[in-house]
Design a protein around this motif. Structure first.
Motif, PDB file in Angstrom:
ATOM      1  N   GLN A  63       0.823  -1.205   0.000  1.00 41.94           N
ATOM      2  CA  GLN A  63       0.000   0.000   0.000  1.00 41.94           C
ATOM      3  C   GLN A  63       0.863   1.264   0.000  1.00 41.94           C
ATOM      4  N   ALA A  64       1.955   1.222   0.752  1.00 36.66           N
ATOM      5  CA  ALA A  64       2.850   2.377   0.798  1.00 36.66           C
ATOM      6  C   ALA A  64       3.483   2.627  -0.572  1.00 36.66           C
ATOM      7  N   GLU A  65       3.882   1.544  -1.249  1.00 35.42           N
ATOM      8  CA  GLU A  65       4.484   1.696  -2.572  1.00 35.42           C
ATOM      9  C   GLU A  65       3.453   2.184  -3.592  1.00 35.42           C
ATOM     10  N   TYR A  66       2.189   1.844  -3.363  1.00 35.30           N
ATOM     11  CA  TYR A  66       1.146   2.276  -4.298  1.00 35.30           C
ATOM     12  C   TYR A  66       0.987   3.794  -4.301  1.00 35.30           C
ATOM     13  N   MET A  67       1.381   4.441  -3.217  1.00 39.01           N
ATOM     14  CA  MET A  67       1.370   5.903  -3.179  1.00 39.01           C
ATOM     15  C   MET A  67       2.261   6.469  -4.277  1.00 39.01           C
ATOM     16  N   TYR A  68       3.418   5.823  -4.485  1.00 39.94           N
ATOM     17  CA  TYR A  68       4.321   6.265  -5.544  1.00 39.94           C
ATOM     18  C   TYR A  68       3.686   6.041  -6.921  1.00 39.94           C
ATOM     19  N   THR A  69       2.976   4.911  -7.049  1.00 37.30           N
ATOM     20  CA  THR A  69       2.318   4.626  -8.328  1.00 37.30           C
ATOM     21  C   THR A  69       1.277   5.686  -8.647  1.00 37.30           C
ATOM     22  N   LEU A  70       0.468   6.037  -7.653  1.00 39.53           N
ATOM     23  CA  LEU A  70      -0.547   7.074  -7.860  1.00 39.53           C
ATOM     24  C   LEU A  70       0.098   8.400  -8.232  1.00 39.53           C
ATOM     25  N   ALA A  71       1.173   8.750  -7.530  1.00 37.33           N
ATOM     26  CA  ALA A  71       1.863  10.003  -7.832  1.00 37.33           C
ATOM     27  C   ALA A  71       2.444   9.973  -9.238  1.00 37.33           C
ATOM     28  N   SER A  72       2.972   8.805  -9.641  1.00 37.02           N
ATOM     29  CA  SER A  72       3.538   8.682 -10.983  1.00 37.02           C
ATOM     30  C   SER A  72       2.490   8.899 -12.057  1.00 37.02           C
ATOM     31  N   GLU A  73       1.289   8.390 -11.808  1.00 41.11           N
ATOM     32  CA  GLU A  73       0.228   8.519 -12.799  1.00 41.11           C
ATOM     33  C   GLU A  73      -0.242   9.966 -12.914  1.00 41.11           C
ATOM     34  N   VAL A  74      -0.151  10.687 -11.813  1.00 36.72           N
ATOM     35  CA  VAL A  74      -0.559  12.087 -11.848  1.00 36.72           C
ATOM     36  C   VAL A  74       0.454  12.935 -12.609  1.00 36.72           C
ATOM     37  N   ASN A  75       1.750  12.709 -12.308  1.00 31.33           N
ATOM     38  CA  ASN A  75       2.771  13.544 -12.961  1.00 31.33           C
ATOM     39  C   ASN A  75       3.394  12.878 -14.185  1.00 31.33           C
ATOM     40  N   ASP A  76       2.822  11.728 -14.582  1.00 36.54           N
ATOM     41  CA  ASP A  76       3.236  11.027 -15.796  1.00 36.54           C
ATOM     42  C   ASP A  76       4.693  10.567 -15.726  1.00 36.54           C
ATOM     43  N   LYS A  77       5.165  10.229 -14.558  1.00 29.60           N
ATOM     44  CA  LYS A  77       6.526   9.748 -14.386  1.00 29.60           C
ATOM     45  C   LYS A  77       6.495   8.315 -13.883  1.00 29.60           C
ATOM     46  N   ILE A  78       7.299   7.442 -14.497  1.00 33.52           N
ATOM     47  CA  ILE A  78       7.366   6.048 -14.100  1.00 33.52           C
ATOM     48  C   ILE A  78       8.473   5.903 -13.066  1.00 33.52           C
ATOM     49  N   ARG A  79       8.102   5.431 -11.879  1.00 34.71           N
ATOM     50  CA  ARG A  79       9.081   5.250 -10.822  1.00 34.71           C
ATOM     51  C   ARG A  79       8.639   4.112  -9.902  1.00 34.71           C
ATOM     52  N   GLY A  80       9.547   3.700  -9.028  1.00 31.92           N
ATOM     53  CA  GLY A  80       9.233   2.639  -8.071  1.00 31.92           C
ATOM     54  C   GLY A  80      10.075   1.402  -8.295  1.00 31.92           C
ATOM     55  N   GLN A  81       9.928   0.435  -7.406  1.00 31.15           N
ATOM     56  CA  GLN A  81      10.672  -0.828  -7.499  1.00 31.15           C
ATOM     57  C   GLN A  81       9.777  -1.936  -8.024  1.00 31.15           C
ATOM     58  N   LEU A  82      10.259  -2.639  -9.047  1.00 36.62           N
ATOM     59  CA  LEU A  82       9.543  -3.763  -9.644  1.00 36.62           C
ATOM     60  C   LEU A  82      10.142  -5.062  -9.125  1.00 36.62           C
ATOM     61  N   SER A  83       9.326  -5.884  -8.485  1.00 33.97           N
ATOM     62  CA  SER A  83       9.768  -7.208  -8.035  1.00 33.97           C
ATOM     63  C   SER A  83       9.562  -8.178  -9.193  1.00 33.97           C
ATOM     64  N   LEU A  84      10.658  -8.542  -9.837  1.00 34.89           N
ATOM     65  CA  LEU A  84      10.606  -9.309 -11.080  1.00 34.89           C
ATOM     66  C   LEU A  84      11.195 -10.695 -10.886  1.00 34.89           C
ATOM     67  N   GLY A  85      10.431 -11.715 -11.250  1.00 29.75           N
ATOM     68  CA  GLY A  85      10.918 -13.086 -11.215  1.00 29.75           C
ATOM     69  C   GLY A  85      11.321 -13.540 -12.602  1.00 29.75           C
ATOM     70  N   CYS A  86      12.182 -14.557 -12.658  1.00 31.21           N
ATOM     71  CA  CYS A  86      12.565 -15.110 -13.958  1.00 31.21           C
ATOM     72  C   CYS A  86      12.863 -16.592 -13.808  1.00 31.21           C
ATOM     73  N   LEU A  87      12.456 -17.370 -14.790  1.00 33.05           N
ATOM     74  CA  LEU A  87      12.729 -18.797 -14.810  1.00 33.05           C
ATOM     75  C   LEU A  87      14.232 -19.028 -14.799  1.00 33.05           C
ATOM     76  N   VAL A  88      14.677 -19.992 -14.001  1.00 29.98           N
ATOM     77  CA  VAL A  88      16.107 -20.205 -13.796  1.00 29.98           C
ATOM     78  C   VAL A  88      16.846 -20.501 -15.101  1.00 29.98           C
ATOM     79  N   THR A  89      16.214 -21.183 -16.043  1.00 26.60           N
ATOM     80  CA  THR A  89      16.895 -21.525 -17.291  1.00 26.60           C
ATOM     81  C   THR A  89      17.001 -20.346 -18.258  1.00 26.60           C
ATOM     82  N   LEU A  90      16.269 -19.276 -17.984  1.00 25.17           N
ATOM     83  CA  LEU A  90      16.306 -18.087 -18.842  1.00 25.17           C
ATOM     84  C   LEU A  90      17.096 -16.934 -18.230  1.00 25.17           C
TER      85      LEU A  90
END
Length: 316
Positions: A77-104
């Motif tokens: 929820q705290a990180e979503y504050m940044y998402t809302l702010a980004s959408e207002v000022n049209d700036k992409i920011r924040g941390q993306l938790s990204l997974g990837c298959l071990v073989t790739l």
């Protein structure tokens, strides 16, 4: 409220790693800072969060396990504050938790992650590498925002965005007689020693290729480690079936492998982006998906050579 989001983040990292040392490495924060934060939380909440095991790290108490779930929701929820702010000022920011298959991961993740953070400097990517089943479980537990994996056994409740197809091929050692073939059929391989990639979903995929033709391969070795299989193949222990096409033809010990097309009509694996089905994705996830679509295709996959017709070695 006399605790901070940062202290909650320290608690989550410690709970997930089971160690203040590992949490310190993950967050690049000193161990005393993490230890102090946890002690403060336990005093403030008036409950013990961890059981301390001498020389064996930490384990969550029942109260700690219950609070971990709520702690993750609080941080989300705290990180979503940044998402809302980004959408207002049209700036992409924040941390993306990204997974990837071990073989790739070793091929795709470095170039893909760097290109995304270069395009959006206010973003960060926290990477997790695992097998297909564990990635889906982490998505369900909201430990990941999205993941790069194959389209195999993706259940209802998930969205899958296809990016590129990877047909199966045969990998043999440079000295193998099979290396001189322009293509090889499964019928020709059925009595040859197979070194099988023993990962959930992947092993079923490869074995189903034989089953579809009424064949049973001669499996001599199984391993969940792609590099181990590649080195065994290079040393003449047998062949393996793979979908990935690394740019290097070298095994870990310096010996070479040869990639030979698999003849016949076989179902490819499709690389794509998987995420939980939601009525509304965050703008950060949406932009990452768009970036993947522009960056990965059948013509170009980071870390891999382009598809070819006929026999050729895997080139650097």
């Amino acid at each position: 409220m006399r605790y901070t989001i940062r202290q909650i983040e320290y608690f989550i990292a410690t709970a997930e790693t089971g160690s203040i040392t590992l949490a310190s490495e993950r967050l690049s924060i000193s161990q005393p800072s993490i230890s102090t934060a946890i002690t403060h939380l336990e005093q403030e909440l008036e409950t013990q969060l961890f059981v301390r095991h001498h020389a064996k790290g930490l384990s969550l108490t029942p109260a700690g396990r219950a609070l971990l779930v709520e702690a993750k929701l609080l941080v989300q929820q705290a990180e979503y504050m940044y998402t809302l702010a980004s959408e207002v000022n049209d700036k992409i920011r924040g941390q993306l938790s990204l997974g990837c298959l071990v073989t790739l991961a070793s091929m795709i993740m470095p170039e893909l992650s760097h290109s995304f953070t270069a395009a959006f400097p206010a973003t960060k990517i926290a990477q997790t590498v695992s097998n297909h089943e564990e990635l889906l479980e982490k998505l369900e537990r909201v430990e990941l925002d999205t993941a790069i994996t194959y389209n195999l056994s993706v259940p209802d409740g998930f969205d899958f965005l296809p990016l590129a197809s990877l047909p199966p091929h045969v990998l043999v050692g440079e000295a193998s007689p099979l290396a001189r073939h322009s293509s090889i059929s499964l019928n020709e391989l059925v009595n040859e020693p197979l070194i099988l990639l023993d990962l959930p979903i992947s092993r079923e995929y490869f074995l189903d290729l034989f089953t579809a033709l009424g064949l049973k391969p001669m499996i001599t070795t199984r391993s969940p480690h792609q590099d181990v299989i590649r080195t065994m193949v290079a040393n003449g222990y047998g062949y393996t079936l793979v979908n990935v096409r690394p740019r290097s033809d070298m095994a870990m010990d310096g010996r070479r492998v040869v990639r030979v097309p698999l003849s016949g009509d076989h179902k490819p694996m499709v690389v794509g982006v998987v995420s939980l089905k939601q009525s509304r994705k965050s703008r950060l996830v949406e932009m990452f998906e768009r970036h993947c679509q522009s960056f990965i295709s059948d013509a170009y996959i980071p870390g891999m050579v382009a598809p070819v017709m006929g026999r050729r070695k895997i080139t650097k």
